[in-house]
Design an enzyme around this catalytic site. Structure first.
Site, short mmCIF file in Angstrom:
data_model
loop_
_atom_site.label_atom_id
_atom_site.label_comp_id
_atom_site.label_asym_id
_atom_site.label_seq_id
_atom_site.Cartn_x
_atom_site.Cartn_y
_atom_site.Cartn_z
N LYS A 11 -0.66 -4.27 -3.07
CA LYS A 11 -1.94 -3.78 -2.57
C LYS A 11 -2.12 -2.37 -3.11
O LYS A 11 -1.71 -1.40 -2.51
CB LYS A 11 -1.94 -3.80 -1.03
CG LYS A 11 -3.33 -3.70 -0.41
CD LYS A 11 -3.67 -2.29 -0.08
CE LYS A 11 -5.03 -2.19 0.57
NZ LYS A 11 -5.49 -0.81 0.72
N SER A 14 0.81 -1.22 0.00
CA SER A 14 0.00 0.00 0.00
C SER A 14 0.85 1.28 0.00
O SER A 14 1.54 1.56 -0.97
CB SER A 14 -0.96 -0.04 1.19
OG SER A 14 -1.94 0.96 1.11
N ASP A 38 9.88 5.71 -10.11
CA ASP A 38 9.45 6.35 -11.35
C ASP A 38 10.14 7.68 -11.58
O ASP A 38 10.49 8.04 -12.71
CB ASP A 38 7.93 6.58 -11.33
CG ASP A 38 7.14 5.35 -11.74
OD1 ASP A 38 7.76 4.28 -11.94
OD2 ASP A 38 5.90 5.45 -11.86
#
Length: 444
Positions: free
Chosen positions: A313, A288, A299
């Protein structure tokens, strides 16, 4: 009989219409609702022992919610209050994070400096009794309710551990638990090491304080350990990302079936630690909010990610209070990282969920348990738990060791920006793991 039916109908319709602003029900839905009322009435009148209509309704709601996904949940009033207390960072209990695994209440981790931690309860321990009540096939909510209670009261926990034949009994005194999610120390070469155990309301400010202290000590690099961090508050994750970015930057997009669920989350302003070499550690227990931080930093090429594949998740839950004091935790959207990639592929069963580290290092589950206990010794040298690993039994934390090696060679930023260097590091890890496997076969 009519009175019973009227009572069931009133309770069901009250709960059903409480959610009327979330979805519109068609004729077929109302037909099935009437069918459910008929079934509940038959049970209430004919079942071998007397039933409580309210319990039947709660059971029906739980059944509905369980058909959705593993993360949606119906919470009774007490469970809802407990959830709010834990999110805010404090409750009274013994300090265990648990989950149901193969029918057993299984310890994910004891929280540092809590009664459970000091007594020596370990990750992967199975709780088989709470006081004198069997915990086999017990729900995690029921287990939590039994273990929590007024500070100063006692609870007996019986634990089974794979490496030991006989069960352990722990009589623990409940305490007010303040969840200190940030633990930290300075390692070699002015490398700051911070372990974040979850994302609650205090995590971002506590992390900022730790970083400010390290900056005064001349911090030259940072390792943020998110291994076994199950997540928490989304806002906390976004705020933490902002500490390492020069300007407001897109961290996350959420998209759901309802147009209003499409939201973009940006970091705020200029962070104070935008240039420091930065490595994040993850494993299969990182979920999460942990995946948001690791994925966003990956990224944006701001941090090097080392460890094993994360949990996967990648969905947003909102908590909807209901009229009787209970609440519905409902999945309403999915997470998408700055590059547009999802954390979980709901529509592609063949895709691998979670975050793939830049440098993947395989760690056996048994070693993960031992490393967790070892790592606590870094932070608690003066108040070691009974579960501490003796020097002779310690194993190398290969994930942390690799991070420190790269920092020592001053190659963090180079590896992030140079695909050839990254490929070389991956190849080196593969060769090391092959050599290890050969050695194990020879030993056997």
């Amino acid at each position: 009989m009519k009175a019973v039916k009227k009572m069931i109908l009133t309770v069901v319709l009250t709960l059903f219409f409480a959610c009327a602003n979330i979805f519109a029900a068609g004729d077929e839905t109302y037909d099935k609702l009437r069918l459910m009322i008929d079934v509940m009435e038959i049970i209430n009148v004919n079942y071998v022992t007397e039933t409580n209509p309210r319990d039947l309704v709660i059971g029906a709601i739980n059944g509905i919610v369980r058909t959705l996904d593993p993360f949606s949940q119906y919470m009774l009033e007490k469970d809802y209050k407990d959830m709010k207390s834990e999110t805010e960072g404090a409750y009274s209990g013994i300090g265990l994070r648990i989950m149901v695994k193969n029918g057993f209440i299984t310890v994910v981790s004891p929280l540092p400096d809590t009664p459970a931690y000091k007594a020596g309860i370990l990750p992967e321990d199975r709780i088989i009794k709470i006081d004198d009540k069997s915990a086999v096939n017990m729900s995690s909510d029921e287990a939590v309710n039994l273990m929590r209670g007024k500070a100063g009261t006692k609870v007996k926990i019986t634990v089974s551990r794979d490496s030991v034949r006989e069960d352990f009994e722990f009589v623990l005194t409940r305490e007010k638990i303040k969840i200190e999610t940030v633990r930290y120390t300075m390692l070699e070469d002015k490398t700051a090491y911070i372990r974040l155990s979850e994302f609650n309301a205090q995590s971002a400010s506590d992390l900022q304080k730790a970083l400010a202290g390290f900056a005064k000590q001349g911090m030259k690099a940072l390792v943020l350990d998110l291994r076994n961090n199950p997540g928490g508050l989304l806002d906390s994750a976004v705020e933490i990302c902002g500490m390492f970015l020069e300007e407001p930057t897109l961290i996350l997009t959420t998209k759901g079936r309802v147009e209003e669920m499409k939201k973009e989350y940006f970091s705020k302003g200029r962070g104070e630690h935008t240039d420091i070499p930065f490595i994040i550690l993850v494993n299969r227990g990182s979920a999460s909010a942990s995946e948001i931080v690791a994925g966003a930093m990956q990224d944006l090429k701001r941090a090097l990610i080392i460890g094993s594949h994360t949990f996967g998740k990648g969905s947003v839950q909102t908590v909807i209070p209901l009229s009787d004091g209970s609440a519905l935790r409902l999945t309403i959207a999915r997470y998408y990282l700055p590059s547009g990639r999802p954390i979980v592929h709901f529509d592609n069963k063949n895709a691998k969920n979670g975050i793939t580290p830049d440098i993947e290092i395989t760690v056996k589950p048994a070693d993960e348990v031992r490393l967790y206990s070892q790592s606590e010794m870094i932070f608690s040298k003066d108040k070691a738990p009974k579960s501490k690993v003796e020097d002779k039994d310690k194993i190398e934390d290969r994930v942390l060791a690799k991070a420190l090696e790269i920092i020592r060679e001053n190659k963090v930023k180079e590896i992030i920006s140079n695909p050839n260097l990254l490929a070389a590091e991956r190849e080196k890890i593969k060769n090391d793991e092959k050599d290890e496997n050969k050695e194990e076969n020879i030993d056997e």
